[in-house]
Design an enzyme around this catalytic site. Structure first.
Site, PDB file in Angstrom:
ATOM      1  N   ASN A  63       0.520  -1.266   0.106  1.00 16.36           N
ATOM      2  CA  ASN A  63       0.281   0.139   0.171  1.00 16.36           C
ATOM      3  C   ASN A  63       0.826   1.632  -0.279  1.00 16.36           C
ATOM      4  O   ASN A  63       1.901   1.439   0.713  1.00 16.36           O
ATOM      5  CB  ASN A  63      -1.073  -0.069   1.512  1.00 16.36           C
ATOM      6  CG  ASN A  63      -0.276   0.196   2.119  1.00 16.36           C
ATOM      7  OD1 ASN A  63       1.182  -0.199   2.275  1.00 16.36           O
ATOM      8  ND2 ASN A  63      -0.426   0.260   3.538  1.00 16.36           N
ATOM      9  N   GLU A  65       0.342   5.238   0.735  1.00 14.78           N
ATOM     10  CA  GLU A  65      -0.495   6.666   1.119  1.00 14.78           C
ATOM     11  C   GLU A  65       0.020   7.533   0.516  1.00 14.78           C
ATOM     12  O   GLU A  65       0.728   7.323   0.087  1.00 14.78           O
ATOM     13  CB  GLU A  65      -0.402   6.318   2.466  1.00 14.78           C
ATOM     14  CG  GLU A  65      -1.624   4.759   2.933  1.00 14.78           C
ATOM     15  CD  GLU A  65      -1.880   4.623   4.721  1.00 14.78           C
ATOM     16  OE1 GLU A  65      -0.952   5.591   4.919  1.00 14.78           O
ATOM     17  OE2 GLU A  65      -2.031   4.197   4.898  1.00 14.78           O
ATOM     18  N   GLU A  76      -3.119  -4.504  -3.026  1.00  9.97           N
ATOM     19  CA  GLU A  76      -3.422  -5.592  -3.719  1.00  9.97           C
ATOM     20  C   GLU A  76      -3.864  -4.963  -5.139  1.00  9.97           C
ATOM     21  O   GLU A  76      -3.314  -6.050  -6.516  1.00  9.97           O
ATOM     22  CB  GLU A  76      -4.538  -5.979  -3.262  1.00  9.97           C
ATOM     23  CG  GLU A  76      -5.083  -7.067  -3.090  1.00  9.97           C
ATOM     24  CD  GLU A  76      -5.523  -5.939  -0.920  1.00  9.97           C
ATOM     25  OE1 GLU A  76      -4.698  -4.714  -1.135  1.00  9.97           O
ATOM     26  OE2 GLU A  76      -6.274  -5.810  -0.123  1.00  9.97           O
ATOM     27  N   CYS A 113     -10.431  -5.316  -0.072  1.00 12.92           N
ATOM     28  CA  CYS A 113     -11.210  -3.893   0.545  1.00 12.92           C
ATOM     29  C   CYS A 113     -12.557  -3.998  -0.857  1.00 12.92           C
ATOM     30  O   CYS A 113     -12.225  -5.041  -2.091  1.00 12.92           O
ATOM     31  CB  CYS A 113     -10.306  -2.733   0.749  1.00 12.92           C
ATOM     32  SG  CYS A 113     -10.279  -1.815  -1.160  1.00 12.92           S
TER      33      CYS A 113
HETATM   34  N1  THU Z   1      -5.055  -1.308   2.675  1.00 12.45           N
HETATM   35  C1  THU Z   1      -4.796  -1.989   1.668  1.00 12.45           C
HETATM   36  O1  THU Z   1      -3.822  -1.580   0.708  1.00 12.45           O
HETATM   37  N2  THU Z   1      -5.542  -3.488   1.237  1.00 12.45           N
HETATM   38  C2  THU Z   1      -6.601  -3.850   1.831  1.00 12.45           C
HETATM   39  O2  THU Z   1      -7.069  -5.223   1.346  1.00 12.45           O
HETATM   40  C3  THU Z   1      -7.202  -3.103   3.290  1.00 12.45           C
HETATM   41  C4  THU Z   1      -6.422  -1.506   3.194  1.00 12.45           C
HETATM   42  C5  THU Z   1      -4.789  -0.425   2.472  1.00 12.45           C
HETATM   43  C6  THU Z   1      -5.209   1.124   2.815  1.00 12.45           C
HETATM   44  C7  THU Z   1      -4.134   2.302   2.925  1.00 12.45           C
HETATM   45  O3  THU Z   1      -3.116   2.543   2.480  1.00 12.45           O
HETATM   46  C8  THU Z   1      -4.353   0.690   4.876  1.00 12.45           C
HETATM   47  O4  THU Z   1      -4.428  -0.437   4.119  1.00 12.45           O
HETATM   48  C9  THU Z   1      -4.711   1.299   5.740  1.00 12.45           C
HETATM   49  O5  THU Z   1      -6.943   1.118   5.529  1.00 12.45           O
END
Ligand code: THU
Length: 161
Positions: A63, A65, A76, A113
């Site tokens: 991830n 941000e 993902e 998500c």
């Molecule tokens: N996040 C993911 O990378 N994948 C998921 O399946 C759930 C959430 C990340 C997004 C954000 O950077 C952090 O987790 C908190 O939501």
């Protein structure tokens, strides 16, 4: 009794990570390694994803941000878009998703998500073969769905257009 395609069991549950086969464990290991590349200063929630391609290559993502929160992207989708852009001739066989809190060595449950499920489904429909999804859903409890469709019942896809 009501039955439909979504009530069929299309996933496998494992009581412990060690019950998964070697290929799955290798993919989980890659996903965990990808957690280290997470850029998550706002949530401190590090997610790693790894895809297994048909040629046995593994593509991973984490991830990323942003100070403008919605501009960030989940692990993902980072992995899936990388595969879509650079390895579009390869079928995606499976994806493993892992997570931990920054500074901890303890991996915690995470499930994709809604937006990531939709993107997984897109590639599944595009390649016309199922993508397995491996994820930890509780302490010592793992699930492998046999396709991404299982994660998105009553879905919208190109066949809906
Ligand atoms: N996040 C993911 O990378 N994948 C998921 O399946 C759930 C959430 C990340 C997004 C954000 O950077 C952090 O987790 C908190 O939501």
């Amino acid at each position: 009794m009501l039955t439909n395609q979504y009530t069929e069991l299309k996933y496998v549950t494992y009581g412990d990570e060690s019950e998964l086969d070697e290929e799955d464990l290798k993919l989980i290991k890659s996903a965990r390694k990808a957690c280290e590349t997470s850029y998550s200063p706002y949530s401190q929630f590090q997610v790693g994803a790894a895809l297994l391609l048909e040629n046995n290559e593994i593509i991973s993502g984490s991830n990323q941000e942003n100070s403008s929160y919605p501009a960030g992207l989940c692990a993902e989708r980072v992995a899936l878009f990388h595969a879509g852009a650079g390895h579009s001739n390869q079928t995606i066989k499976k994806i493993a998703v892992t997570a931990k809190k920054e500074g901890s060595n303890h991996y915690i449950p995470v499930t994709p998500c809604g937006s990531c499920r939709q993107v997984m489904l897109e590639y599944e429909v595009k390649q016309n073969s199922p993508i397995e999804v491996i994820m930890q859903i509780a302490d010592n409890k793992w699930i492998k769905t046999l396709s991404t469709e299982v994660l998105l019942p009553f879905c919208f896809n190109k066949n809906s257009l």
